[in-house]
Each structure stands twice: as C-alpha cells, then as structure tokens.
Write an enzyme that holds these catalytic residues in place. Structure first.
Site, mmCIF file in Angstrom:
data_model
loop_
_atom_site.group_PDB
_atom_site.id
_atom_site.type_symbol
_atom_site.label_atom_id
_atom_site.label_comp_id
_atom_site.label_asym_id
_atom_site.label_seq_id
_atom_site.Cartn_x
_atom_site.Cartn_y
_atom_site.Cartn_z
ATOM 1 N N ASP A 90 0.866 -1.176 0.000
ATOM 2 C CA ASP A 90 0.000 0.000 0.000
ATOM 3 C C ASP A 90 0.902 1.225 0.000
ATOM 4 O O ASP A 90 1.898 1.264 0.727
ATOM 5 C CB ASP A 90 -0.861 0.042 1.263
ATOM 6 C CG ASP A 90 -1.999 -0.971 1.269
ATOM 7 O OD1 ASP A 90 -2.126 -1.728 0.303
ATOM 8 O OD2 ASP A 90 -2.751 -0.989 2.265
ATOM 9 N N HIS A 147 5.110 -7.291 0.380
ATOM 10 C CA HIS A 147 4.788 -8.608 -0.138
ATOM 11 C C HIS A 147 5.427 -8.817 -1.508
ATOM 12 O O HIS A 147 5.821 -7.862 -2.174
ATOM 13 C CB HIS A 147 3.268 -8.785 -0.215
ATOM 14 C CG HIS A 147 2.593 -8.775 1.126
ATOM 15 N ND1 HIS A 147 1.907 -9.855 1.624
ATOM 16 C CD2 HIS A 147 2.513 -7.808 2.087
ATOM 17 C CE1 HIS A 147 1.424 -9.568 2.828
ATOM 18 N NE2 HIS A 147 1.776 -8.318 3.123
ATOM 19 N N SER A 253 8.482 4.168 5.020
ATOM 20 C CA SER A 253 9.606 4.377 4.123
ATOM 21 C C SER A 253 9.192 4.171 2.673
ATOM 22 O O SER A 253 8.070 4.474 2.292
ATOM 23 C CB SER A 253 10.765 3.468 4.499
ATOM 24 O OG SER A 253 11.950 3.950 3.910
#
Length: 286
Positions: A90, A147, A253
C-alpha cells in the site's frame, strides 16, 4: 523558504541517533499512554482501522505493534492471473519507468545510479541495466508490510549503510541521489521472468527494517556493505510466493522494485497514483 529550511535541517540533524531513539520509544509498552498515542496517530493520519485484524487501539502493547499491524484476511485480494504481477505494498507511486542503462529517475533534475542503489556491486546490477523500476512511497497511514509481486527464490541479500533522510515527496525533489544515499536492504530473487530486486529503503525515524527469512537487519547499523548469498535448495533456501509477505518497516519508508529489460509492462500507473497491495502491478511480456 519553509521547504528549503526543512531540507537544510535534515542535513544537520543527527538522523541515526534520532531514529534509534524513536525506535526505542516506539517499542515501549506504556499501557494507557501507548494507547493514547496510537489513538492520536489514527486520528491525525486517518488510519482505516476497519481493515486491521485488530481494530481496537488498546489491543496493541506498543506503537510498533500497531504500526506493523496485520490486515484482515479479506482486506486485500492478490491478483490471480499468472501473467500479472501484484503490487507489493500500500502506498503511492513516486516514479516508475525505464532504467536508462545504469540511471534511475528520482524526480525532476535528479537521477541516481542503479549500481549504487544495489550496493555498488556491478555483478548484481548487470541484469537490470536497461530494465524497469518502480519506486513506491509508504506514508504514515499505510500498511507497512511488503509482499512479493511474483513467486521468487532468494539468491542474495545486501545491507547497505547510509543516511536516513526523509523519503517524503518533498525530500525526493530536493536531495540528490536520495534512495542510493539512504540505508537500505536489497533482496534479489530468481523468478520466471529473470532477476527481480526488491529494495527496502530506510528513512528518518524508521526504527527497523526486517525480512521474513533473517529477521531484523537494521539496527544495528553497520559501516560497511554486507552481502549474504542463499542456496537454491536445502534448509537455508528461501522461496516466497506471489502475495506472501517478504518484510516490513517499523515506521514508514519506500521500496524500489527493479526488473530485467523486456520482461514486463507496467499497469496504467503514473507518479502520484495510490497503490493497494495485490492490485495489478505489471503484465509479463510473452
């Protein structure tokens, strides 16, 4: 003037000391105080707790536990088409496009070296020369686990010491070579489309970078590049499927994903687009 001051302060602030101090505070289990801080953060950044596996702020013993919260099983859907790569996080697209030989576009007026990004190792960078890259920024409100976009077999992990500048859009516009200057962890995978690099870039107040196979990589910080190689079979081999978690940030980050030339076409994404884990990232070229 204010923007220039913000950047100037970053050059003189003891960023590593500040980040590690905040990391200790974020790991503290302070009961009602921790819960109050979490609630304030949720309100300030408009965090959608309905997606979280644990939606009650009081269920998190530390701020780190909240920040690295898991999502409900049905909160994200990983694109199922075998010819498509899934978005790994995201966040929001900072930049994406072609790697111009060894040069990656950062922001208007700023490029940086692919080889430097990947630890200054030409043999690691070589497969990606002339390939494609995508830089995705994770804001404070985002889910902070990373992921895999495609099934991958880990071959190399590289820790690269560096600065801890903010990775906000403003800093990306003002600090030359930002992502190749900051502390980072590089993971190289063998995949059906060749080599894929997943670069986890540290930043100011990022208290930790972790991977699923090695745990906490930073801190402690080091002063030299460290390189680990992984076998393709046996107990030390690491295979991660598309959509499975590969690592996380404690505090936010950026990631940079790199691909070999003529292997993928990105989905219709442009700088500034919001990304959601599991949506279509790219299509495999046939």
């Amino acid at each position: 003037m204010l923007d220039s001051l913000k950047i100037a302060l970053q050059y003189i602030t003891p960023k590593h000391l500040l980040s590690r101090l905040i990391g200790k505070l974020a790991a503290a289990e302070a009961g009602a105080l921790t819960t109050a801080i979490i609630k304030l953060f949720i309100k300030q950044y408009k965090v959608d707790m309905a997606e979280a596996l644990e939606s009650d702020p009081g269920s998190y013993p530390s701020f780190n536990a909240f920040f690295t919260r898991l999502l409900k099983a049905d909160a994200r859907t990983i694109c199922a088409d075998e010819n498509q790569l899934a978005l790994p996080v995201d966040g929001a697209v900072s930049q994406l496009g072609d790697i111009n030989f060894d040069s990656i576009f950062q922001a208007k007026g700023h490029d940086y070296s692919l080889t430097t990004l990947l630890g200054g190792k030409p043999e690691i960078a070589q497969p990606f020369l002339g390939g494609k890259f995508a830089t995705i920024y994770l804001s404070p409100k985002d889910y902070h686990r990373i992921h895999m976009p495609i099934d991958g077999q880990l071959t190399d992990m590289i820790y690269v010491p560096g600065e801890l500048f903010s990775v906000s859009p403003l800093t990306a516009e003002r600090v030359p070579g930002l992502f190749a200057r900051n502390e980072r962890v590089v993971a190289i995978f063998d995949t059906e489309i060749g080599k894929v690099a997943m670069v986890l870039v540290g930043a100011t107040i990022v208290a930790s970078i972790e991977t699923k196979w090695a745990g906490t990589i930073s801190p402690p910080t080091g002063k030299t590049v460290q390189h680990w190689k992984y076998p393709d079979q046996g107990e030390n081999s690491v295979t991660i499927k598309k959509g499975e978690e590969m690592g996380l940030f404690k505090l936010g980050s950026t990631i940079v994903a790199c691909f070999e030339a003529n292997t993928i076409d990105f989905a219709e994404l442009v700088a500034g687009d919001v990304t959601r884990l599991g949506d279509v990232f790219a299509t495999i070229k046939k």
